[in-house]
Design a protein around this motif. Structure first.
Motif, short mmCIF file in Angstrom:
data_model
loop_
_atom_site.label_atom_id
_atom_site.label_comp_id
_atom_site.label_asym_id
_atom_site.label_seq_id
_atom_site.Cartn_x
_atom_site.Cartn_y
_atom_site.Cartn_z
N ARG A 163 0.84 -1.20 0.00
CA ARG A 163 0.00 0.00 0.00
C ARG A 163 0.88 1.25 0.00
N PRO A 186 0.71 5.86 -0.73
CA PRO A 186 -0.09 7.03 -1.11
C PRO A 186 0.16 7.41 -2.56
N SER A 215 -0.95 10.46 -5.65
CA SER A 215 -1.60 11.75 -5.88
C SER A 215 -1.35 12.21 -7.31
N GLN A 268 -6.18 15.75 -8.98
CA GLN A 268 -7.03 14.89 -8.18
C GLN A 268 -6.61 14.95 -6.72
N GLU A 269 -7.53 14.53 -5.84
CA GLU A 269 -7.20 14.46 -4.43
C GLU A 269 -6.30 13.24 -4.17
N SER A 270 -5.53 13.32 -3.08
CA SER A 270 -4.65 12.21 -2.73
C SER A 270 -5.48 10.98 -2.39
N GLU A 271 -4.95 9.83 -2.73
CA GLU A 271 -5.61 8.57 -2.45
C GLU A 271 -4.59 7.51 -2.09
N GLU A 272 -5.05 6.49 -1.40
CA GLU A 272 -4.16 5.39 -1.04
C GLU A 272 -4.32 4.26 -2.04
N ARG A 273 -3.23 3.91 -2.67
CA ARG A 273 -3.27 2.85 -3.67
C ARG A 273 -3.18 1.49 -2.99
#
Length: 249
Positions: free
Chosen positions: A62, A64, A66, A70-75
């Motif tokens: 996992r 982070p 970005s 777009q807004e930051s998201e956790e991959r």
């Protein structure tokens, strides 16, 4: 050109050597852009890379992610299948791996048992305020020094006791030659592996493609270091000449 081919290869060899020393492996991925001049060779860490039935895979945890719009998201976790035709894999030479393994085992044991020698001293008590102790710490320290220098003999590393009475200019020069020789052996093996990996990839486009890489005559060589070591043993060469060749070339 911005960088000469020699400088590019030098940087790649240095990066591969650092990865081999830290992890024992090094990986590069060949990106092929639409522009013929846009081919890029990018290194990636060996952590999480494994092979199953000859298929290269990479475990990606996992992380982070970005994007500018777009807004930051956790991959999420991923297992990537790496294209074998575009992956360059480099390994630590078996010779270097063996001497490093033998050295590091002894160094780990020395680090683990460096301070327990003090436990041999009896502590003062009310019944025995002045205990007699027959433990000779100098013998303990000397035994550790001897073990350290025996463990590092194969690699040529000077060790960590720079104020030891066992060391001399003659000792340091012999160790320096051996250490430099191992460096050059690793350099030449990396060049050999680079040539082999590029040849393997190139033959996917042309079955007759072949490339061989080697160091130029202007760089230090193992043959001259061997000759220098023999001269040093015969006292036919001075310490300054050994140091100049190992450090200034």
């Amino acid at each position: 050109m911005r960088n000469s081919i020699g400088e590019i290869i030098l940087n790649i060899v240095e990066d591969i050597a650092k990865s081999l020393i830290c992890f024992g492996r090094a990986y590069y991925f060949l990106y092929e852009d639409a522009d013929p001049a846009g081919i890029r060779l990018v290194s990636f860490g060996p952590v999480g890379v494994f092979s199953v039935f000859g298929i290269n895979m990479q475990w990606v945890p996992r992380r982070p992610g970005s994007h500018w719009d777009q807004e930051s998201e956790e991959r999420l976790r991923e297992i990537r299948v790496l294209n074998k035709e575009n992956v360059l894999h480099f390994k630590m030479p078996m010779k270097i791996r063996r001497i490093l393994c033998a050295q590091n085992k002894t160094l780990a044991a020395l680090d683990e048992n460096q301070d327990p020698g003090l436990n041999f001293y009896h502590h003062a008590t009310h019944e025995n305020p002045n205990p007699v102790n027959h433990f000779d710490f100098s013998v303990w320290n000397e035994a550790q020094e001897c073990a350290l220098y025996r463990a590092t003999k194969g690699t040529g590393w000077n060790g960590r006791k720079y104020d030891s009475s066992k060391r001399s200019d003659f000792f340091d020069c012999h160790r320096l030659i051996r250490f430099r020789r191992n460096q050059i052996f690793l350099r030449d093996d990396i060049l050999r592996q680079i040539g082999g990996e590029i040849t393997r990839i190139g033959r996917g486009y042309d079955t007759e493609f072949s490339i061989r890489m080697s160091a130029s005559d202007g760089l230090p060589s193992i043959e001259y270091l061997n000759e220098l070591e023999v001269k040093l043993m015969r006292e036919e060469v001075g310490f300054d000449e050994v140091i100049d060749y190992c450090y200034k070339r």
